[in-house]
Write an enzyme that holds these catalytic residues in place. Structure first.
Site, PDB file in Angstrom:
ATOM      1  N   GLU A 149       0.805  -1.225   0.000  1.00  0.00           N
ATOM      2  CA  GLU A 149       0.000   0.000   0.000  1.00  0.00           C
ATOM      3  C   GLU A 149       0.841   1.279   0.000  1.00  0.00           C
ATOM      4  OE1 GLU A 149      -2.799  -3.188   1.059  1.00  0.00           O
ATOM      5  OE2 GLU A 149      -0.774  -2.669   1.760  1.00  0.00           O
ATOM      6  N   HIS A 181     -11.898  -5.051   8.478  1.00  0.00           N
ATOM      7  CA  HIS A 181     -12.390  -4.899   7.105  1.00  0.00           C
ATOM      8  C   HIS A 181     -13.732  -4.173   7.060  1.00  0.00           C
ATOM      9  CE1 HIS A 181      -9.315  -7.908   6.248  1.00  0.00           C
ATOM     10  NE2 HIS A 181      -9.497  -7.696   4.962  1.00  0.00           N
TER      11      HIS A 181
END
Length: 645
Positions: free
Chosen positions: A380, A449
């Site tokens: 990321e 999540h």
């Protein structure tokens, strides 16, 4: 070469003197002793080639061609400085000269360099990038992610390690167990070692490496061994090394070595000394010029935070008989439209290419736009950092962070790079980039999540945060975000990918920073965004049957906040309820409540009330998650209670 090295040496010596005299504020990290690395590495570079630098970056940017006068003014915090006094010693940049920034975060320049190199590769102009870093930066995850991405994408970048054998106060042996050559081999890239105190040796190695990159070669790690004469920062007590060690290192003075090269080929001492005198005069003139300049005007505090946005009106809604499409179609069509219209746009992220994204949103785009829809490693920081670098180099990257929860993995690239670089460079850097991500509780995805983190991102000056609530707005807002000259985090709700609505015209653009009243009412203002808009509209329908008129305001853009639309609605209803999926404490709802008070709504007919998840991580078990997550029922119950006050 000697002239450039002498310029760096004298600049740094005067900076040290001025710092002691308090004419330079803040932190100061000097590169005395490392001049040959900077000059030799930049020797084969042209103006279009790029560099990224470190907190010890004066030598690099001077070697690349930045002028000493504006740099000295920048160190003194003057308006006429390179970055208008907004960056200072650690943040000097000029993308117009291929200088993509010194950086106060260790290792942060490496992913940015990968992005600049990505732009160079996509343009196929033969440009190369040199990413300077110190030996201490190899302990950073950003080093691993950037080098690995460069290797996978075969980018034209040189990772140049100025190995001065100290990571701040720690000797190299206490920081690492693997050699640089072993690291290069582990990433499958080239490696070269050079005496970093010999400018001819550095320039020779770098000339060969750069020629190889221009011919299509992949990334190379160059290790230049050198030594910094001063401490990690000016004022460092240097208890970690002996005076004898420093004295011995000075015996390998890069300027003395260069003088020997000159005399060996017959250059007279008087000519060499004339260069010393020339640089002395140049630096002293820079100091005197900078001393007489004004500091920035406090009235200009807000300058350079964001670039001016294109101004366009709210579009007409889709036709009543328009084709029905889904939010997931809106994302793909918006990306397709911008990729077709603008060759500077590219898309990158984990499995967005051949895999078409984990939700199938980008399926088919990689075949339609070869090389411009790019799969990345699971990295990321490298993904977002490469977007920062590519944007600074004039591209318009759209990168994907698969889940909003993963923003924490790459937060530096948003917090300290994308959001700040325009400001810290005094407007020299432009950051037209989009980070697409998604969130959504309600499907037992668990605490890592499911998070809605818009308040965290909205708290960062310089970032734009967008959260659409329906397919047409998703299409129009995403297109506007890609065309915007500022960094935008575009947050989709995955539970809405299947949401259907009328398809707008292909030229549909929704202005950023503008809320919309999606249902009118006279009794209560309900402000919400993303999926909660649909829940809020359903609750308003129920309340309408009970004789209560709820005005629903869809923020659409969280930051910058459209205060005017919210306040205009509140002036009509005098009651405010805010509903959001994020946890209640310290959220956007609290900001809206403060807004109401700040703007003089002291005597509302009822307390400002928030409908939000409690301050508990998102649960996994369905029974707990449903109790945690706001819904149309909890919104309706709150609206009834506020209406009854």
């Amino acid at each position: 070469m000697y002239r450039r090295m002498c310029r760096i040496r004298r600049f740094e010596e005067r900076a040290a003197e001025l710092y002691k005299a308090t004419e330079i504020p803040g932190f100061l990290h000097l590169s005395i002793g490392q001049e040959a690395c900077a000059v030799g590495a930049c020797w084969p570079l042209g103006e279009r080639d790029g560099i990224t630098s470190t907190h010890r970056g004066h030598g690099h940017v001077l070697a690349k061609g930045l002028d000493t006068a504006s740099m000295m003014a920048e160190l003194m915090g003057k308006e006429a400085g390179t970055c208008h006094g907004r960056g200072g010693s650690m943040h000097i940049a000029d993308p117009g000269q291929g200088i993509y920034g010194a950086n106060g975060i260790v290792g942060a320049g490496l992913p940015i360099a990968a992005g600049v190199a990505t732009a160079a590769k996509l343009r196929a102009a033969g440009d190369v990038v040199v990413a300077f870093f110190g030996d201490g930066a190899v302990a950073q995850g950003m080093f691993h992610e950037a080098v690995n991405l460069a290797a996978v994408w075969d980018l034209p970048v040189v990772f140049l390690c100025e190995n001065n054998h100290y990571s701040e106060f720690s000797p190299e042996a206490d920081q690492h167990r693997a050699s640089m050559s072993a690291r290069a081999a582990g990433y499958g890239i080239g490696y070269a070692h050079v005496d970093g105190n010999d400018v001819l040796a550095v320039a020779g190695v770098m000339t060969d490496v750069v020629e190889g990159l221009r011919a299509g070669g992949g990334p190379v790690l160059v290790e230049a061994e050198t030594y910094r004469w001063h401490g990690h920062y000016e004022g460092d007590p240097e208890r970690y090394r002996s005076a004898e060690e420093v004295t011995a290192a000075k015996g390998r003075d890069p300027l003395v070595i260069a003088r020997r090269h000159l005399t060996a080929v017959g250059v007279e001492e008087d000519r060499i000394s004339a260069v010393d005198e020339e640089m002395e005069k140049e630096i002293e003139a820079a100091v005197e010029w900078a001393r007489g300049l004004p500091e920035p005007d406090p009235a200009d505090l807000y300058d350079f935070v964001s670039a001016p946005r294109p101004v366009f009106a709210e579009p007409a809604p889709p036709a009543a008989d328009a084709e029905i499409f889904r939010t997931m179609d809106a994302v793909r069509l918006a990306l397709q439209h911008e990729l077709s219209d603008d060759p500077d746009v590219f898309v990158a992220g984990i499995d967005v290419g051949a895999g078409g994204n984990v939700f199938g949103l980008t399926r088919g785009l990689a075949d339609e736009f070869p090389g411009r829809v790019r799969d990345t490693p699971i990295s990321e920081s490298a993904i977002v950092g490469s977007a920062v670098g590519a944007a600074m180099a004039g591209m318009k990257p759209v990168v994907e962070v698969m889940y909003m929860d993963f923003i924490g993995v790459c937060l530096d690239m948003l917090l300290n790079q994308a959001a700040k670089l325009r400001f810290m460079t005094g407007g020299r850097a432009t950051l037209p980039l989009v980070v697409r991500t998604q969130f959504g509780a309600g499907r037992s995805s668990g605490s890592q999540h499911s998070q809605s983190l818009e308040a965290l991102l909205a708290h960062i000056p310089g970032l734009t945060v967008v959260m659409p609530s329906n397919p047409a707005d998703t299409y129009g807002l995403l297109r506007a975000a890609i065309q915007d000259p500022n960094p935008v985090v575009f947050v989709e709700n995955r539970l809405q990918y299947g949401l259907k609505g009328p398809r707008p015209a292909a030229d549909h653009l929704v202005p950023l920073g503008k809320a919309k009243v999606v249902r009118e009412g006279d009794d209560i203002t309900l402000v919400t965004w993303s999926r909660m808009v649909q829940e809020g509209l359903a609750a308003a329908d129920v309340l309408a049957g009970e004789g209560i008129g709820v005005e629903v305001v869809d923020l659409r853009t969280i930051s910058p906040l459209d205060r005017e639309t919210v306040l205009a609605s509140l002036a009509k209803t005098n009651r405010l309820v805010v509903a959001h999926e994020a946890v209640r404490d310290f959220g956007v709802g609290a900001e809206l409540a403060a807004l109401a008070v700040d703007e003089g709504f002291w005597h509302l007919d009822a307390p400002v009330t928030r409908v939000a998840a409690p301050p508990v991580p998102a649960p996994y078990a369905p029974s707990l998650e449903q109790a945690w997550l706001p819904s149309r029922d909890t919104i309706a119950d709150t609206l009834r209670r506020i209406a009854a006050v």
